[in-house]
Design a protein around this motif. Sequence first.
Motif, PDB file in Angstrom:
ATOM      1  N   VAL A  16      32.129  14.862  23.429  1.00  0.00           N
ATOM      2  CA  VAL A  16      31.100  14.185  23.666  1.00  0.00           C
ATOM      3  C   VAL A  16      30.298  13.731  22.294  1.00  0.00           C
ATOM      4  N   PHE A  17      29.996  12.442  22.291  1.00  0.00           N
ATOM      5  CA  PHE A  17      29.473  11.872  21.066  1.00  0.00           C
ATOM      6  C   PHE A  17      28.726  10.561  21.445  1.00  0.00           C
ATOM      7  N   PRO A  18      27.695  10.194  20.540  1.00  0.00           N
ATOM      8  CA  PRO A  18      27.118  10.748  19.884  1.00  0.00           C
ATOM      9  C   PRO A  18      25.849  11.511  20.465  1.00  0.00           C
ATOM     10  N   VAL A  19      25.628  11.761  21.843  1.00  0.00           N
ATOM     11  CA  VAL A  19      24.600  12.206  22.069  1.00  0.00           C
ATOM     12  C   VAL A  19      24.921  13.283  23.390  1.00  0.00           C
ATOM     13  N   PHE A  20      24.531  14.269  23.211  1.00  0.00           N
ATOM     14  CA  PHE A  20      24.640  15.395  24.209  1.00  0.00           C
ATOM     15  C   PHE A  20      23.617  15.319  25.596  1.00  0.00           C
ATOM     16  N   GLY A  21      24.298  15.141  26.699  1.00  0.00           N
ATOM     17  CA  GLY A  21      23.225  15.101  27.997  1.00  0.00           C
ATOM     18  C   GLY A  21      22.749  13.385  27.857  1.00  0.00           C
ATOM     19  N   LYS A  22      21.618  13.530  28.324  1.00  0.00           N
ATOM     20  CA  LYS A  22      20.697  12.235  28.237  1.00  0.00           C
ATOM     21  C   LYS A  22      19.638  12.430  27.428  1.00  0.00           C
ATOM     22  N   ASP A  23      19.705  11.647  26.149  1.00  0.00           N
ATOM     23  CA  ASP A  23      18.390  11.781  25.521  1.00  0.00           C
ATOM     24  C   ASP A  23      17.464  10.529  25.657  1.00  0.00           C
ATOM     25  N   GLU A  24      16.231  11.196  25.451  1.00  0.00           N
ATOM     26  CA  GLU A  24      15.004  10.475  26.012  1.00  0.00           C
ATOM     27  C   GLU A  24      14.007  10.167  24.840  1.00  0.00           C
ATOM     28  N   THR A  25      14.565  10.640  23.569  1.00  0.00           N
ATOM     29  CA  THR A  25      13.780  10.563  22.524  1.00  0.00           C
ATOM     30  C   THR A  25      13.970   9.663  21.428  1.00  0.00           C
ATOM     31  N   ASP A  26      15.368   8.972  21.299  1.00  0.00           N
ATOM     32  CA  ASP A  26      15.801   8.407  20.407  1.00  0.00           C
ATOM     33  C   ASP A  26      16.048   6.825  20.861  1.00  0.00           C
ATOM     34  N   PRO A  27      15.181   5.938  20.370  1.00  0.00           N
ATOM     35  CA  PRO A  27      15.473   4.434  21.212  1.00  0.00           C
ATOM     36  C   PRO A  27      16.845   3.788  21.250  1.00  0.00           C
ATOM     37  N   GLN A  28      17.540   4.345  20.381  1.00  0.00           N
ATOM     38  CA  GLN A  28      19.042   3.925  20.656  1.00  0.00           C
ATOM     39  C   GLN A  28      19.697   4.647  21.386  1.00  0.00           C
ATOM     40  N   LEU A  29      19.802   5.982  20.757  1.00  0.00           N
ATOM     41  CA  LEU A  29      20.718   6.885  21.940  1.00  0.00           C
ATOM     42  C   LEU A  29      20.339   7.049  23.133  1.00  0.00           C
ATOM     43  N   SER A  30      18.983   6.718  23.510  1.00  0.00           N
ATOM     44  CA  SER A  30      18.649   6.853  24.983  1.00  0.00           C
ATOM     45  C   SER A  30      19.190   5.805  25.719  1.00  0.00           C
ATOM     46  N   LYS A  31      19.753   4.908  25.260  1.00  0.00           N
ATOM     47  CA  LYS A  31      20.042   3.718  26.118  1.00  0.00           C
ATOM     48  C   LYS A  31      21.709   4.006  26.580  1.00  0.00           C
ATOM     49  N   LEU A  32      22.285   4.991  25.851  1.00  0.00           N
ATOM     50  CA  LEU A  32      23.760   5.429  26.089  1.00  0.00           C
ATOM     51  C   LEU A  32      23.548   6.322  27.785  1.00  0.00           C
ATOM     52  N   PRO A  33      24.679   6.261  28.154  1.00  0.00           N
ATOM     53  CA  PRO A  33      25.039   7.237  29.305  1.00  0.00           C
ATOM     54  C   PRO A  33      24.996   8.574  28.948  1.00  0.00           C
ATOM     55  N   GLN A  34      24.909   9.657  29.873  1.00  0.00           N
ATOM     56  CA  GLN A  34      24.934  11.005  29.555  1.00  0.00           C
ATOM     57  C   GLN A  34      26.459  11.409  28.774  1.00  0.00           C
ATOM     58  N   HIS A  35      26.336  12.067  27.591  1.00  0.00           N
ATOM     59  CA  HIS A  35      27.324  12.531  26.727  1.00  0.00           C
ATOM     60  C   HIS A  35      27.780  11.395  25.950  1.00  0.00           C
ATOM     61  N   GLY A  36      27.322  10.203  25.721  1.00  0.00           N
ATOM     62  CA  GLY A  36      27.551   8.975  24.872  1.00  0.00           C
ATOM     63  C   GLY A  36      28.888   8.325  25.243  1.00  0.00           C
ATOM     64  N   LEU A  37      29.630   7.789  24.215  1.00  0.00           N
ATOM     65  CA  LEU A  37      30.728   6.942  24.322  1.00  0.00           C
ATOM     66  C   LEU A  37      32.010   7.267  24.256  1.00  0.00           C
ATOM     67  N   ALA A  38      32.438   8.525  23.408  1.00  0.00           N
ATOM     68  CA  ALA A  38      33.632   8.830  22.971  1.00  0.00           C
ATOM     69  C   ALA A  38      34.359   9.126  24.227  1.00  0.00           C
ATOM     70  N   ARG A  39      33.923   9.742  25.199  1.00  0.00           N
ATOM     71  CA  ARG A  39      34.844   9.946  26.306  1.00  0.00           C
ATOM     72  C   ARG A  39      34.903   8.847  27.229  1.00  0.00           C
TER      73      ARG A  39
END
Length: 297
Positions: free
Chosen positions: A63-86
């Motif tokens: 799991v990187f760069p975000v755990f779950g689904k972030d709604e607080t960061d304008p960039q990370l919030s665009k990623l699907p759940q648990h980010g892009l590494a997997r």
Amino acid sequence: MSIQETDAKVILTHPDNQNTSVTILKYGATVYSWKMDGEEQLWLSTGALLDGSKPVRGGIPLVFPVFGKDETDPQLSKLPQHGLARNSTWEFLGQTKANPPTIQFGLNKSIANPEMTKLWPEEFNLILTIELGAEFLKTAIEVENPSSFSFLKFNWLFHTYLKIADIEDTMVSNLAGMKVHDKVLKETFIDKHPVIQFQGEHDVVYEKVDDDRVVQVVRHGKPVHTVKRENLQDVVVWNPWIEKSKGMGDFQPKSGYKEMVCVEPGHVSDFIDLAPGKVWKAAQILSKDALKYQAIQ
């Protein structure tokens, strides 16, 4: 040969025991099998897709760069759940040590899933090191911020699915007294239960757990799994139980919740802000150590 490589996966076998091995899918650099003397230690859904079409359900997804689904960061919030590494195919970097056999995988922006790097265009370098001992498996991560001017903001988690015999007589120990965020109850409190027992869906983040606290999965008074951590302050404990399992198409069989528990070392209760040019390192070590009871300090 202790290493077998195909287009899709890498199999690492211990030189002293051909029945001890670990298998890693290049897509997601996901460990999806770890056998110790022929006995499988990880749970893998029979519905898991190993063709690179979606993240693996089971094993040890990253799991990187975000755990779950972030709604607080304008960039990370665009990623699907648990980010892009997997969701990205990692590069196999080769062997670094013969015994215990140790290999590495790498991922950076240039080879990561392009649909996701468009959404999150940060520069990063990841190196995953997998060490197969006769009686342990160590997965270690290095996150480098190659930027010369901006901080790298991220979470990290080893989403480890451990195989067990029966969830209803299984406990997780040595997390008593920790501050927790219960994602099912949507509450934060101090957990005073001496052990974690399972009678329903469990999705809890144990926050800022000391590195020297050894988390153990116990059945009938005997340790089934031991999880040690290096520089991973949080531990997520998860079992989807009946209804949640029904809602996940790749969770098979639907009764599989009885034979798995996720004990997930990570840094997810807050974000890491990595300065330009710096490297962050962390690891988990899975084993079957002797029973160790650690009381509330």
